[in-house]
Design a protein around this motif. Structure first.
Motif, PDB file in Angstrom:
ATOM      1  N   ASP A   1       0.824  -1.208   0.000  1.00  0.00           N
ATOM      2  CA  ASP A   1       0.000   0.000   0.000  1.00  0.00           C
ATOM      3  C   ASP A   1       0.863   1.265   0.000  1.00  0.00           C
ATOM      4  N   ALA A   2       2.051   1.180   0.587  1.00  0.00           N
ATOM      5  CA  ALA A   2       2.974   2.321   0.549  1.00  0.00           C
ATOM      6  C   ALA A   2       3.338   2.644  -0.896  1.00  0.00           C
ATOM      7  N   HIS A   3       3.629   1.587  -1.664  1.00  0.00           N
ATOM      8  CA  HIS A   3       4.013   1.788  -3.070  1.00  0.00           C
ATOM      9  C   HIS A   3       2.828   2.293  -3.885  1.00  0.00           C
ATOM     10  N   LEU A   4       1.624   1.787  -3.596  1.00  0.00           N
ATOM     11  CA  LEU A   4       0.423   2.254  -4.308  1.00  0.00           C
ATOM     12  C   LEU A   4       0.163   3.736  -4.020  1.00  0.00           C
ATOM     13  N   SER A   5       0.338   4.127  -2.764  1.00  0.00           N
ATOM     14  CA  SER A   5       0.151   5.538  -2.397  1.00  0.00           C
ATOM     15  C   SER A   5       1.196   6.413  -3.073  1.00  0.00           C
ATOM     16  N   PHE A   6       2.408   5.909  -3.149  1.00  0.00           N
ATOM     17  CA  PHE A   6       3.490   6.631  -3.821  1.00  0.00           C
ATOM     18  C   PHE A   6       3.160   6.851  -5.294  1.00  0.00           C
TER      19      PHE A   6
END
Length: 602
Positions: free
Chosen positions: A368-373
């Motif tokens: 989810d961190a990468h998706l938010s990024f």
């Protein structure tokens, strides 16, 4: 005579139209007005003030090119014509064009007025050199006595460039000062952190018996930066109430912010709860204060109250609440906030998106961190650093790939980027990172160098780590000495660690005592591990006699543990008895542990 009467009648109507267009300017209304001015007769018979007004209205609706065309085609110009077009270019930030017209005006023989010079000085982009030339013209033309406008504009110029001595000189040269002038000088001193001067000028303003405005209180309160000014801040809060401005939202926000900066969160909360007015800035100020003071639970509570009061949160509100969720590591609530962010269309905002990346990284949710990024529209180095840190903790190779992507997309790494990468880098990657650090110009940055030394040491490259100490500013700096002491400590080279303190040269920094304490602790730890009783005792005495540093609890613990482990129980007991503070549990454990080893039992 009839023709002249018609002419006057037309111009009276035109004046009414000009007044209407000036009050409610729009391009749709201005173009027909311009056409009417043209059709009233030959340009040579038109009063100059008509064209001046058309120029002003065009400029007010952002049509500078149309304003310039009117100016260029005017058969006759007066000083107002030049002032109008110069001010129009200045307000829009076209300082070079404004300056060219100003020089043309002077070449045409027109005398600069306070409005000419004030218009130029008010331009945010005017450089200091041009400002000094205008100051000379102001003095030469005697404009300080003409109007406070030009003097106040001059204060603004010097204030923007941080030249506060000139601000004071210009202020003192002004025979007349308006409330705006007073507010400006108070604001400048507050902005640059000169709180005493800020309060001094505010007190002078109060003594002038001028009716204070919202701007007066906002200006003085903006300068309060630490708890030492709390008493003065409380007195000004009393004046706010006396002047009946405690219901003005800008003043209320300034008072709350003052209490926050003065570390009086209770008063800030009380003020917030008591006021009848408030806006999103008020909510953000109090929520942000709670986040910064490590009270994330209370920050979340206020955010919920904000929603209940139907105050719509903005990007700043969401950044604060996501940071609270990250501090508390509550994934469920953080995801519900994320849903609200999407609903408000703020997931692409760089600050909100970066906060989300940081939140998911801290909750160990890299997906989810990468998706938010990926959702962030205009990424910055903070966004990249947040994601790199997440992968650096577990997946060193992936974090290196992210660095490559970052560079290829034109983003410049900073010291935090390299620090994150160096924490988890393996020996194979170290040389590549070191080369990039040199290439990017960070080879002398102490923050990066410390991380690099630690990384070399962690990978067993002791000699490479020690060699980096020569790149620090001072010959034997405190930071690398601490790292080298730990290296020697881990490798059992206790005598080498002991030599470091004698080589330290006092750097010109406020934190010298703290740094010496840290280095002494590392060297004492080396003595403890090496069983170097005599050397440890000598170092402990040197902390006071040579370095003027009072030993802390950790230093006493190291020494008591060293003495007890080596069988010097009487000396250890004496050390405990002479401590300037009560011994803690670790010290007693070390002492009792030594007693057990000595006697077999207690």
């Amino acid at each position: 005579m009839s023709h002249y009467g018609d002419f006057l009648k037309h111009h009276k109507r035109l004046l009414l139209l000009l007044k209407y267009c000036s009050n409610t300017p729009s391009l749709r209304n201005t173009k027909p007005l311009h056409a009417l001015v043209i059709t009233l007769g030959p340009k040579s018979t038109q009063p100059t003030f008509l064209f001046n007004n058309v120029i002003s209205i065009y400029a007010s609706v952002g049509e500078l090119s149309s304003a310039r065309k009117v100016f260029d085609k005017m058969p006759e110009r007066n000083v107002v014509s030049f002032n109008t077009i110069i001010s129009s270019y200045s307000r829009s930030g076209y300082v070079e064009e404004a300056w060219r017209i100003f020089n043309y005006m002077r070449n045409c023989g027109f005398w600069s007025t306070q409005f000419t010079l004030g218009g130029l000085l008010s331009c945010d982009l005017i450089d200091f050199c041009k400002g000094v030339q205008l100051h000379a013209l102001i003095v030469k033309n005697g404009l300080f006595t003409a109007d406070v406008f030009v003097g106040t504009a001059l204060l603004g110029l010097y204030g923007k460039h941080g030249i506060l001595d000139e601000v004071v000189c210009a202020f003192e040269d002004m025979p007349k000062k308006s409330l705006v002038t007073w507010n400006s000088i108070i604001s400048f001193f507050g902005r640059y952190g000169f709180v005493e001067d800020c309060i001094f000028f505010f007190c002078d303003l109060v003594r002038e018996k001028i009716s204070l405005s919202e701007g007066s209180f906002v200006a003085v309160l903006s300068g309060f930066i630490s708890e030492q000014y709390l008493e003065s801040g409380e007195q000004i809060h009393g004046l706010v109430i006396k002047y009946g401005l405690d219901n003005e939202v800008s003043v209320v926000n300034s008072v709350i912010n003052m209490y926050v900066k003065c570390m009086c969160i209770c008063s800030a909360e009380k003020m917030f709860k008591e006021v009848k007015v408030g806006d999103v800035v008020s909510w953000n100020t109090i929520i942000g204060a709670l986040v910064k003071n490590e009270k994330p639970e209370k920050a979340l509570e206020f955010f919920l109250r904000m929603s209940e009061d139907q105050e719509c949160p903005n990007d700043t509100s969401f950044v604060y609440v996501i940071n609270s969720c990250a501090a508390l590591q509550i994934p469920g609530y953080g995801k519900s906030i994320h849903a609200k962010i999407i609903k408000n269309g703020l997931e692409c905002h760089v600050f909100v998106g970066s906060a989300l990346v940081d939140f998911y990284v801290k909750c160990d949710n890299l997906e989810d961190a990468h998706l938010s990024f990926d959702e962030i529209f205009d990424k910055n180095v903070v966004s990249w650093n947040s994601l790199i840190l997440g992968y650096a903790n577990k997946y060193s190779s992936t974090s290196m790939l992210l660095l490559i992507d970052m560079l290829q997309l034109g983003y410049q790494p900073n010291k935090f980027t390299f620090s994150h990468l160096l924490k988890s880098s393996i020996a194979l990657e170290l040389s590549q990172l070191h080369c990039l650090i040199i290439r990017m110009g960070y080879q002398n940055n102490e923050y990066v160098l410390s991380s690099l030394m630690n990384s070399y040491a962690k990978n067993g490259l002791k000699s490479d780590a020690i060699a980096l100490a020569t790149f620090f500013n001072s010959p034997i700096a405190v930071v690398p000495s601490n790292i080298i002491a730990r290296i020697y400590n881990r490798s059992g080279q206790y005598h080498e660690a002991l030599k470091l303190l004698s080589l330290l040269e006092e750097p010109d920094i406020v934190s010298w005592n703290t740094a010496i304490e840290a280095c002494a602790h590392n060297v004492l730890t080396a003595c403890r591990h090496g069983g170097l009783v005599e050397e440890g005792m000598e170092l402990f005495d040197l902390m006071k006699s040579n370095y003027g540093v009072e030993p802390e609890m950790d230093h006493y613990h190291c020494l008591v543990d060293l003495l007890a482990n080596q069988g010097y129980l009487k000396e250890a007991e004496k050390m405990i008895a002479t401590m300037p503070f009560p011994p803690n549990a670790p010290i007693w454990r070390s002492f009792l542990g030594g007693c057990r080893r000595q006697n077999g039992r207690i």
